[in-house]
Design a protein around this motif. Structure first.
Motif, short mmCIF file in Angstrom:
data_model
loop_
_atom_site.label_atom_id
_atom_site.label_comp_id
_atom_site.label_asym_id
_atom_site.label_seq_id
_atom_site.Cartn_x
_atom_site.Cartn_y
_atom_site.Cartn_z
N LEU A 146 0.97 -1.22 -0.01
CA LEU A 146 0.04 0.11 -0.04
C LEU A 146 1.00 1.24 0.11
CD1 LEU A 146 -2.99 -0.81 2.52
CD2 LEU A 146 -3.00 -0.76 -0.17
N GLN A 147 1.88 1.20 0.85
CA GLN A 147 2.80 2.33 0.99
C GLN A 147 3.48 2.57 -0.54
OE1 GLN A 147 5.55 1.27 3.96
NE2 GLN A 147 4.00 1.76 5.67
N ASP A 148 3.94 1.63 -1.18
CA ASP A 148 4.67 1.61 -2.47
C ASP A 148 3.59 2.33 -3.60
OD1 ASP A 148 7.01 0.88 -1.23
OD2 ASP A 148 6.61 -1.30 -1.95
N LEU A 149 2.30 1.56 -3.41
CA LEU A 149 1.53 2.37 -4.35
C LEU A 149 1.14 3.47 -4.11
CD1 LEU A 149 -0.87 -1.15 -4.37
CD2 LEU A 149 0.51 -0.22 -6.46
N ALA A 150 0.86 4.07 -3.10
CA ALA A 150 0.69 5.60 -2.87
C ALA A 150 2.06 6.40 -3.40
CB ALA A 150 0.39 5.65 -1.16
N ARG A 151 3.04 5.67 -3.21
CA ARG A 151 4.25 6.52 -3.84
C ARG A 151 4.17 6.48 -5.39
NH1 ARG A 151 8.19 4.02 -5.88
NH2 ARG A 151 8.07 2.28 -4.72
N ILE A 152 3.95 5.22 -5.87
CA ILE A 152 4.05 5.11 -7.42
C ILE A 152 2.73 5.94 -7.90
CG2 ILE A 152 3.45 3.42 -9.00
CD1 ILE A 152 4.52 1.31 -7.49
N PHE A 153 1.46 6.08 -7.27
CA PHE A 153 0.44 6.84 -7.78
C PHE A 153 0.36 8.28 -7.51
CE2 PHE A 153 -1.65 2.29 -7.51
CZ PHE A 153 -1.36 2.07 -8.74
N GLY A 154 1.25 8.50 -6.45
CA GLY A 154 1.40 10.29 -6.28
C GLY A 154 0.17 10.45 -5.34
N GLY A 155 -0.32 9.34 -4.66
CA GLY A 155 -1.46 9.83 -3.67
C GLY A 155 -2.94 10.04 -4.55
N ASN A 156 -2.82 9.65 -5.82
CA ASN A 156 -3.91 9.99 -6.57
C ASN A 156 -5.17 8.95 -6.47
OD1 ASN A 156 -3.19 12.30 -7.85
ND2 ASN A 156 -1.96 11.08 -9.20
N ARG A 157 -6.24 9.06 -6.10
CA ARG A 157 -7.56 8.10 -6.41
C ARG A 157 -7.23 6.66 -5.59
NH1 ARG A 157 -10.24 7.25 -11.45
NH2 ARG A 157 -11.43 6.19 -10.04
N LEU A 158 -6.53 6.80 -4.34
CA LEU A 158 -6.22 5.86 -3.53
C LEU A 158 -7.48 5.22 -3.02
CD1 LEU A 158 -2.88 7.11 -1.79
CD2 LEU A 158 -3.18 5.56 -3.71
N ASP A 159 -8.48 5.71 -3.27
CA ASP A 159 -9.66 5.06 -2.45
C ASP A 159 -10.21 3.75 -3.38
OD1 ASP A 159 -10.29 6.88 -5.02
OD2 ASP A 159 -12.18 6.46 -4.85
N LYS A 160 -9.58 3.29 -4.47
CA LYS A 160 -9.76 2.27 -5.14
C LYS A 160 -8.63 1.13 -4.90
CE LYS A 160 -9.50 4.05 -9.59
NZ LYS A 160 -9.34 3.92 -10.78
N VAL A 161 -7.81 1.74 -3.93
CA VAL A 161 -6.53 0.93 -3.63
C VAL A 161 -6.73 0.32 -2.07
CG1 VAL A 161 -3.99 0.63 -3.19
CG2 VAL A 161 -5.13 2.16 -5.17
N TYR A 162 -6.64 -1.06 -1.88
CA TYR A 162 -7.14 -1.49 -0.43
C TYR A 162 -6.20 -3.19 -0.28
CZ TYR A 162 -10.72 -3.58 -3.05
OH TYR A 162 -11.61 -4.38 -4.15
N LYS A 163 -6.27 -3.54 0.75
CA LYS A 163 -5.54 -4.90 1.02
C LYS A 163 -6.62 -5.93 0.97
CE LYS A 163 -3.96 -4.33 5.14
NZ LYS A 163 -3.60 -4.43 6.40
#
Length: 158
Positions: A95-112
């Motif tokens: 999740l931390q890596d994805l937030a970095r890769i996506f630059g904090g964009n649209r993280l509402d669709k990212v979850y475990k």
């Protein structure tokens, strides 16, 4: 209605996320939903790009009669946040890596995946590359895939 696009993510894209990809593909096919749900996987690192999945993942999937043909490891790309409807990680580091890769964009669709299993004793999927326990990983991922599919079926017409 366009297909729902699902991306499973782990560190190297050779153990957990391909396992989830192929388990969900099998569940979706069994229910005749393959035209409605597109499933793939990727890793946050590029360590194994172009490789096949780990033999332990293949073995456990074969033991459950799930074919693994056609897999090739790939890496998450920044543009994936706009392509996929659900981006499902295996642990908090993903999740931390994805937030970095996506630059904090649209993280509402990212979850475990374990977020779908609130009654479970697990809050992440242990990496069998390190633990060697592919059965444990399969059990958690399979339960998460079943939970995701039920959730999708219950919410697609709302």
């Amino acid at each position: 209605m366009p297909a729902t696009k699902v991306l499973f993510v782990c560190l190297g894209n050779i153990c957990r996320s391909p396992m989830a990809e192929y388990i969900l593909r099998e569940l979706v096919a069994q229910q005749g939903l393959s035209q409605q749900i597109e499933i793939t996987s990727a890793g946050t690192s590029g360590w194994h790009n172009g490789e096949d999945m780990h033999q332990g993942s293949k073995d456990i999937l074969y033991a459950h009669n799930i074919n693994t043909n056609g897999f090739q490891s790939s890496q998450v790309r920044p543009e994936d946040i706009a392509i996929y409807d659900h981006i499902i990680a295996m642990d908090d580091k993903n999740l931390q890596d994805l937030a970095r890769i996506f630059g904090g964009n649209r993280l509402d669709k990212v979850y475990k995946i374990t977020d779908l299993l609130p009654e479970s004793e697990y809050d992440y999927v242990p990496d069998p590359y390190f633990s060697g326990n592919f059965s444990e990983t399969y059990t958690i991922v399979h339960a998460g895939c079943i939970a995701w599919l039920k959730h999708w079926q219950n919410n697609r017409t709302k």
